[in-house]
Design a protein around this motif. Structure first.
Motif, short mmCIF file in Angstrom:
data_model
loop_
_atom_site.label_atom_id
_atom_site.label_comp_id
_atom_site.label_asym_id
_atom_site.label_seq_id
_atom_site.Cartn_x
_atom_site.Cartn_y
_atom_site.Cartn_z
N ASN A 294 0.81 -1.21 0.00
CA ASN A 294 0.00 0.00 0.00
C ASN A 294 0.85 1.27 0.00
OD1 ASN A 294 -2.36 -1.52 0.07
ND2 ASN A 294 -2.41 -1.56 2.31
N LYS A 295 2.16 1.10 -0.25
CA LYS A 295 3.07 2.24 -0.26
C LYS A 295 2.94 3.02 1.03
CE LYS A 295 3.19 2.68 -5.29
NZ LYS A 295 3.00 3.56 -6.46
N GLN A 296 3.26 2.32 2.12
CA GLN A 296 3.11 2.84 3.47
C GLN A 296 3.80 4.20 3.62
OE1 GLN A 296 1.49 1.80 6.02
NE2 GLN A 296 2.30 3.20 7.55
N GLU A 297 3.15 5.06 4.39
CA GLU A 297 3.68 6.39 4.66
C GLU A 297 5.04 6.29 5.35
OE1 GLU A 297 2.65 10.32 7.43
OE2 GLU A 297 1.29 8.58 7.38
N ARG A 298 5.94 7.18 4.97
CA ARG A 298 7.23 7.29 5.64
C ARG A 298 7.42 8.73 6.11
NH1 ARG A 298 8.51 4.44 0.94
NH2 ARG A 298 9.70 6.17 0.05
N THR A 299 8.24 8.89 7.13
CA THR A 299 8.43 10.22 7.69
C THR A 299 9.90 10.43 8.04
OG1 THR A 299 7.57 11.79 9.32
CG2 THR A 299 8.07 9.57 10.12
N SER A 300 10.27 11.69 8.12
CA SER A 300 11.65 12.06 8.43
C SER A 300 11.91 11.95 9.92
CB SER A 300 11.91 13.50 7.96
OG SER A 300 13.19 13.92 8.33
#
Length: 509
Positions: free
Chosen positions: A184-190
């Motif tokens: 599901n193209k998981q959210e990524r964060t900095s």
């Protein structure tokens, strides 16, 4: 040299900043065997990993810059006249970390007990994290590293967790839930990690403005210091932590579990034993999967076999002794700064050498020989001047002035203990337009001078004057770290007297 034409007022950090919400007081179950096993089943290389090094692009014209901002952002108790706090690191956000809050113009800095995020185009302090008052006097943050981590919802339904338990493996090395997130193209964060005294690492969710976790890498030594941090580019949750005694800890910091951060679990993976004293700097070579460490008495290459890390097996180590001016015997040097100018081109600075060495990593690998009677070392190389390009640098007896480089423009920058920034345009050397050992050419006998020196300007600092303190230039202005953004549009330097300066070239203003 570029310097301010008139005295420039020094800015403080009282405006344009947003404080971080709070600091998590949970340390997680770092020694939990079950969590460690779960980390081992996670996929080895992140599915979104890619490395596309830009082609070298020469900067047109001279490398002339003008100071644009001088900020005092790491003061103890927000004292605008604090000139004792040292700022140790500065680093622009990598492309993978860019988001709503973080743009390519944002630089992170750490020093004292705080981490700041600053927009170099405006001078605004966007975010600031500060340790609790109890930690101010005893703990400093010396190291900084960016990464991008997956975000998971820690309020997910019980049904989804049960579904994951009933069918735990959906793909090799990944649980079913993890496979769904990937599909599901998981959210990524900095995320930024900062570490220092007492072997403490803090993790900051930058987009959320929240310091969500803190842990200690060494629990048996109360005074152990973290000198360097680096996230594995192929496994963004793996954090290398270099310590003052030379050993390097490898940790998996896991996922970012919003909104409550109650599933954060940092797991120790392995320990790389000490070889050559303090691990001052860590860098990575993508082509050869090498962890490079600038240490107290050598330059080290660790062959990063990810499966060996997971299994806790020893990694292959190459030790390189860099040449010493005026000395022909065997000897070691304090490699107090390293940085990658290109993926296989390394710049290394040795204390007391008055030089910076630029070398081809592949050339070192080709020339190395099996080590004889050296503990924890598999290969060894005594580098000669014919193996490197020497750059002229300050003849100082001060240590720990760290370099920065832009792989796109091949520009290298390093400060000294007089507040001067030394800039080198290495484009012609790296591309072979000027024959040198970097491209298989002949030795260049004399050190190459910098193409530009940016002198410390005459600063008018009313806060220091009001507090009755001596002017900044009354003492050594040690530039602890420099960094430069892609395209060489901005140079940032941080100093031993709590100053952060940003310089821009005339072409960018």
């Amino acid at each position: 040299a570029a310097a301010a034409a008139a005295p420039t007022p020094a800015a403080t950090s009282t405006n344009n900043k947003k404080a971080f919400k709070s600091e998590s007081n949970g340390n997680g179950s770092n020694s939990d065997d079950e969590a460690k096993n779960e980390s081992k089943t996670h996929g080895l290389v992140d599915p979104w990993y890619q490395f596309n090094e830009p082609e070298p692009e020469k900067i047109e014209g001279d490398l002339q810059y003008t100071p644009s901002y001088f900020l005092r952002t790491h003061s103890k108790n927000n004292n605008p006249a604090d000139v004792q706090t040292q700022i140790w690191q500065c680093c622009f956000a990598p492309p993978s970390a860019l988001g709503d809050t973080i743009t390519r113009d944002v630089v992170a800095t750490c020093g004292g007990s705080s981490v700041c995020f600053i927009d170099v185009t405006t001078g605004d302090v966007l975010l600031k994290y500060n340790r609790s008052t109890k930690a101010l006097a005893s703990e400093n943050l010396y190291a900084l590293a960016w990464t991008t981590l997956e975000v998971t919802n820690d309020e997910e339904s019980v049904e989804e967790e049960q579904d994951d338990e009933s069918d735990p493996i959906d793909a090799p090395g990944r649980s079913k839930a993890e496979s769904k997130r990937s599909d599901n193209k998981q959210e990524r964060t900095s995320v930024v990690a900062a570490g220092g005294g007492k072997s403490t690492v803090v993790l900051v969710d930058v987009e959320a403005g929240f310091c969500y976790h803190m842990f200690r890498t060494v629990t048996t030594k109360a005074s152990s210091i973290i000198c360097s941090l680096l996230f594995h580019p192929k496994k963004h949750s793996w954090l290398f932590c270099g310590h003052e005694d030379g050993h390097i800890e490898v940790w998996d910091v896991g996922l970012v579990s919003r909104p409550n951060y109650n599933k954060t679990n940092c797991v120790p993976l392995t320990t790389l034993p000490a070889v050559s004293g303090d691990a001052y700097n860590l860098q990575y070579c993508h082509k050869h999967d090498l962890l490079l460490a600038g240490c107290d008495s050598a330059l080290l290459f660790y062959q990063l076999d990810m499966q060996k890390i997971i299994d806790g097996e020893r990694l292959e180590v190459t030790k390189v002794d860099l040449p010493i001016p005026g000395y022909t015997g065997n000897g070691s040097s304090v490699v107090d700064s390293i940085t990658m100018v290109r993926d296989t081109v390394l710049a290394a600075k040795c204390a007391l050498h008055a030089r910076i060495y630029v070398a081809d990593v592949e050339h070192f690998l080709h020339k190395r020989k099996p080590a004889v009677k050296q503990k924890n070392v598999d290969f060894y190389l005594k580098a000669e001047f014919e193996d490197v390009v020497s750059l002229e640098w300050s003849d100082t007896d001060n240590y720990y002035m760290n370099m920065g480089a832009d792989p796109s423009s091949c520009v290298l920058v390093c400060g000294d203990d007089k507040g001067t920034l030394w800039l080198y345009d290495l484009y012609n050397l790296i591309t072979g337009k000027v024959p040198s050992p970097l491209t298989g050419g002949p030795e260049i006998p004399d050190p190459i001078p910098p193409c530009t020196k940016l002198l410390w300007p005459d600063l008018d600092d009313p806060e220091v004057e009001k507090a009755g303190k001596l002017r900044l230039d009354s003492y050594d202005i040690v530039v602890d770290k420099c960094c430069i953004d892609e395209g060489a549009d901005h140079v940032v330097a941080v100093t031993s007297n709590n100053m952060r300066t940003s310089c821009t070239p005339p072409r960018a203003t």
